[in-house]
Motif scaffolding. Sequence first.
Motif, PDB file in Angstrom:
ATOM      1  N   ASP A  89      -7.953 -34.224  46.071  1.00 33.98           N
ATOM      2  CA  ASP A  89      -6.857 -33.509  46.737  1.00 33.98           C
ATOM      3  C   ASP A  89      -7.301 -32.117  47.183  1.00 33.98           C
ATOM      4  O   ASP A  89      -6.901 -31.640  48.259  1.00 33.98           O
ATOM      5  CB  ASP A  89      -5.659 -33.401  45.786  1.00 33.98           C
TER       6      ASP A  89
ATOM      7  N   ARG B 262      -9.130 -32.452  50.340  1.00 35.39           N
ATOM      8  CA  ARG B 262      -8.212 -32.732  51.450  1.00 35.39           C
ATOM      9  C   ARG B 262      -7.542 -31.455  51.940  1.00 35.39           C
ATOM     10  O   ARG B 262      -7.374 -31.248  53.154  1.00 35.39           O
ATOM     11  CB  ARG B 262      -7.166 -33.740  51.021  1.00 35.39           C
ATOM     12  N   ARG B 263      -7.137 -30.593  50.991  1.00 38.97           N
ATOM     13  CA  ARG B 263      -6.490 -29.333  51.384  1.00 38.97           C
ATOM     14  C   ARG B 263      -7.464 -28.439  52.165  1.00 38.97           C
ATOM     15  O   ARG B 263      -7.111 -27.838  53.184  1.00 38.97           O
ATOM     16  CB  ARG B 263      -5.992 -28.601  50.141  1.00 38.97           C
TER      17      ARG B 263
ATOM     18  N   THR C   9     -10.025 -29.408  53.867  1.00 42.18           N
ATOM     19  CA  THR C   9     -10.276 -30.032  55.167  1.00 42.18           C
ATOM     20  C   THR C   9      -9.122 -29.761  56.123  1.00 42.18           C
ATOM     21  O   THR C   9      -9.342 -29.478  57.317  1.00 42.18           O
ATOM     22  CB  THR C   9     -10.475 -31.554  55.001  1.00 42.18           C
ATOM     23  N   GLN C  10      -7.900 -29.825  55.617  1.00 44.51           N
ATOM     24  CA  GLN C  10      -6.753 -29.558  56.462  1.00 44.51           C
ATOM     25  C   GLN C  10      -6.783 -28.124  56.964  1.00 44.51           C
ATOM     26  O   GLN C  10      -6.465 -27.847  58.128  1.00 44.51           O
ATOM     27  CB  GLN C  10      -5.456 -29.815  55.677  1.00 44.51           C
ATOM     28  N   GLY C  11      -7.213 -27.202  56.087  1.00 44.73           N
ATOM     29  CA  GLY C  11      -7.346 -25.810  56.510  1.00 44.73           C
ATOM     30  C   GLY C  11      -8.377 -25.663  57.613  1.00 44.73           C
ATOM     31  O   GLY C  11      -8.190 -24.888  58.564  1.00 44.73           O
TER      32      GLY C  11
ATOM     33  N   ILE D 282      -9.170 -27.971  59.817  1.00 43.14           N
ATOM     34  CA  ILE D 282      -8.606 -28.564  61.036  1.00 43.14           C
ATOM     35  C   ILE D 282      -7.661 -27.576  61.714  1.00 43.14           C
ATOM     36  O   ILE D 282      -7.661 -27.421  62.951  1.00 43.14           O
ATOM     37  CB  ILE D 282      -7.882 -29.881  60.698  1.00 43.14           C
ATOM     38  N   GLU D 283      -6.878 -26.866  60.904  1.00 39.87           N
ATOM     39  CA  GLU D 283      -5.952 -25.878  61.473  1.00 39.87           C
ATOM     40  C   GLU D 283      -6.714 -24.709  62.093  1.00 39.87           C
ATOM     41  O   GLU D 283      -6.349 -24.218  63.173  1.00 39.87           O
ATOM     42  CB  GLU D 283      -5.001 -25.391  60.373  1.00 39.87           C
TER      43      GLU D 283
ATOM     44  N   ASP E  25      -7.488 -37.775  64.741  1.00 35.99           N
ATOM     45  CA  ASP E  25      -7.083 -38.342  63.453  1.00 35.99           C
ATOM     46  C   ASP E  25      -8.184 -39.218  62.847  1.00 35.99           C
ATOM     47  O   ASP E  25      -8.400 -39.194  61.633  1.00 35.99           O
ATOM     48  CB  ASP E  25      -5.797 -39.179  63.636  1.00 35.99           C
TER      49      ASP E  25
ATOM     50  N   THR F 236     -10.740 -37.319  60.824  1.00 37.27           N
ATOM     51  CA  THR F 236     -10.328 -36.545  59.654  1.00 37.27           C
ATOM     52  C   THR F 236     -11.034 -37.031  58.395  1.00 37.27           C
ATOM     53  O   THR F 236     -11.527 -36.224  57.591  1.00 37.27           O
ATOM     54  CB  THR F 236      -8.801 -36.634  59.473  1.00 37.27           C
TER      55      THR F 236
ATOM     56  N   GLN G 282     -13.548 -35.085  55.856  1.00 41.04           N
ATOM     57  CA  GLN G 282     -13.293 -34.987  54.411  1.00 41.04           C
ATOM     58  C   GLN G 282     -14.530 -35.400  53.612  1.00 41.04           C
ATOM     59  O   GLN G 282     -14.876 -34.765  52.614  1.00 41.04           O
ATOM     60  CB  GLN G 282     -12.105 -35.879  54.035  1.00 41.04           C
TER      61      GLN G 282
END
Length: 943
Positions: free
Chosen positions: A10, A13-14, A16-18, A20-21, A32, A35, A39
């Motif tokens: 997790d 994932r967080r 990686t999301q940061g 992407i943003e 998508d 992604t 990760q």
Amino acid sequence: MDRLDQLVTDHVRRLTQGLIESAAEAGCNVRDEDTLRLQRLCAASPLSLRILQQQPYGIADVLEPRSSSRFRRRVLRDERLAKALQGAEDRLMALRKAHRLEMARIALHHLEPEHNILSLAGDLSDLADAILARVLAITHEMAIKEYGPCPGEAEFAVFALGKYGGEELNFSSDIDLMFVHRTAEPTEELLKWIDRHASLLCNELQASTPYGFLYRVDTRLRPEGSRGALVPSILAVETYYHTFGEDWERQALLKLRHVAGDDKLGADILKLLTPFTYRKYIDEVEIAETLRNMDALRRRMGERYDLSEDKERDVKIRTGGIRDVEFFTQAVQILYGGQYPEIRVSNTALALQRMYESGLLHSKDHEILDNGYQVLRRVEHSLQLPEGRQNYQLPKNPDDLRKIALVAGFESADELQSTLNESSRELHRVYEGIFGRTEWEDRTSQLVEESKMSETAVEVLKEHSMADPQAAWKRLQRLASDPEHPYLEGKTKRRLQAILPRLLGWASEEPDPDSCLQQFERILESVGSRSAFYDVMKDEPQTMQVLIAIAGGSEFLTETLRRDPALVESLGRDSYLREEVTYDELQAYERQIERAHPDEPFVERLVRLQNGVELRLGLRFLLRVDDTESIGREMCVLADFVFEQLYNAARPSLSIAEEDEMLVIGFGKFGGQEMNFASDLDAACFYGEPQFELTESSAALYGGWIRTLLETAVERCGRGKLFEIDLRLRPYGRNSPPITTLDSLERYFADKAWFFERLAYTRCRPVLGAERWKQDFEAWREQGIFGPGFSEQDYKDLVYMRGRIEREKGKEIIKAGPGGLIDVEFTSQAVALAYGAENAELRSGDTCSILNKAVERGLVDGQIVDKMVNGYRFLRDVENRIRLVRRTSFDMLPEKESELDALARRVYPKEQGNRNGAFFLEQLDEVTRTLREGYVQILESLI
């Protein structure tokens, strides 16, 4: 579920999301479907995560799919680098940023199922090439700005070694570099500027910045290591490796690759170092020494590990690790690269493939090595991928080991361990197959340790084909001592022991091993320090092999080396046996000798030149590099040159117009350009009437000239003597003046010449003189010699003359016996007389070429001529091998069986089974019978 998804937590994932943003804010959107790829990269490589956090705008380029074409990947990478540099104020910083993104991109490809680990290593190396070329260009501009323009013209090249040279870089490899320059005027200022530029390049490559560094640079593999110049000259590189280079340096140069700078200099260096890296001469001793030295080096690499457990966790130096594969491959390259050019490649996997294709590697062993190497390299990359650090050890922590296993493509840590263990066992078995083979046993060293001869010594010497072990043993005792330097005897003995296996091994293969050892001892009597000489022989085994060939094949060439020991230095030159004897080369050689020995008399220098060239020609003949005909033609080039130097040196001080000078005609083998090693120069000298009044008669003037020439030619000196000149073929023979006019020659042949003299003039050529006299001579010869043709009386005279020679000299079987060389030579001359008037091409050339030309024109039977030409060439070869032993005109066969066997071994190559006297006599009988039959048949067809 992909195995790598097990690493994606997790937290990952967080993060990686940061990413992407952040990328979206920078105008870079992540699809998508990418992604999960992102990760996995962040989970497997924290370093890649940090790179992307610094440069989120580059995420799209990192996620672009990998092209299957290496060429296309290079093109796309260059486009990305160009884009990164475009408009950048700090180009080096821009390169560092782009470099980090490229490393993250390659790391991502490492994690994908279709990846090939060796292909990725190539991508890492290609990237280093691209970065290095750009940093080189940038630092060149920086050097100009900081140190001023380069103060002179110089070529500069950069070479890679080690894994970089082999295009096998890891995620955290040093790059081993070597720099070389070439300049016509190496001033101190220029050399300093070049050195500063190279230092600047190294500094910028490894400079630490917020965006990391590009590459750690290691330049210690250059000539003389850290003590040597950072940028040696091409001459310094050549001198160092060919004089001081050691076995481990040969091994290092297997990976040498030109990567940047001047292409021509790069190619020249690679060509220059090939003979040092890949030796042509490989024997049992060379194999044993190479393997022993390499294995010792390989074992020293693991000595820093106190615990075997630590060593076995290291994929690089473990038993059956990466080093074992590399050392195996490099051993085969060193031992066989000289004979198999196709395996001279710097990449390990490609070299193994070439070895398999060349038959040097069994398919099963190739499969083990190739698969095992890829497994090890995959694990090695996986160990370095997380943080980009040089790490080769499997972690002890089970969780960490599991993570490495998943990144490397295994389902579990147990699968990784079992695969590695099985692979390493198989790899080490192959490694031991070459490095652990039964050691070659050296029983020769004790021969010079014993104070008296033992039974073992007798046995060893007999094993090396010595017919008289007692005499051979005594010679070895003398070779182990140094009369001029007695205090060095211990050192001399040890160094002799180092070369003794080769010395005796090669001597045993010579026609007369006992005589070979005796002649080798004679060569040693003329050198300075024996210990130093033995050192050279150890480092240059090819030179020693050549020396053994000389000692075993020719007392004459041995004596040449004794008189001029400096000639030994030229024997090891790679091009020595390929250098053709030409007039230009002889002129250059003469100037070289004059510069080296300006105070020596003219004749002494000329003898040096003749000795040097005869040594080269003799060696080429002994080693069967060239045949009798080729050697005979080049020997004539030498003879022409020597005669010309004598001619010019004897020239009177009185100036004579060129058209009034002498004409020199060569006869016999000299005239036919088919000289032997013991040929005299049969000649005749003529002059034309001068067009102006002289203070003394023409005969006296020219006679003095020719007498001076003859007196100079027979001057003896410490280095030997020149060709003997024989003028007996002049009109009226030995009782006449040494020179006469062309008019008197014509008158003499008009009514006084014997048939044998006319026959001699069929095989002659102008050697020296004005073109006017050469043309007049050939015009007369066309009418006076060939005009009458070949009559029935000529046939009777020739047969009578041949019979007389046979009766008087028939014991000289090779030359004068029935079916000897004279049969073929008389046949060729008779054919020339019969058809030369109408066929100009029959009026010149060697014996075989005249017969072959006659066949081409349908004048004589081709089948008969073919047999005669083949037989003639065989007898010429035998004759030269007999004469080369002592350089004497001797054509009688030895009577002792042992000497006849030795002659057979000289005549036939080592590959031939029957090399004994009985077989030789059978073949000789068949050849001479065929030649006599051909002689009779062709002569009878002419009348």
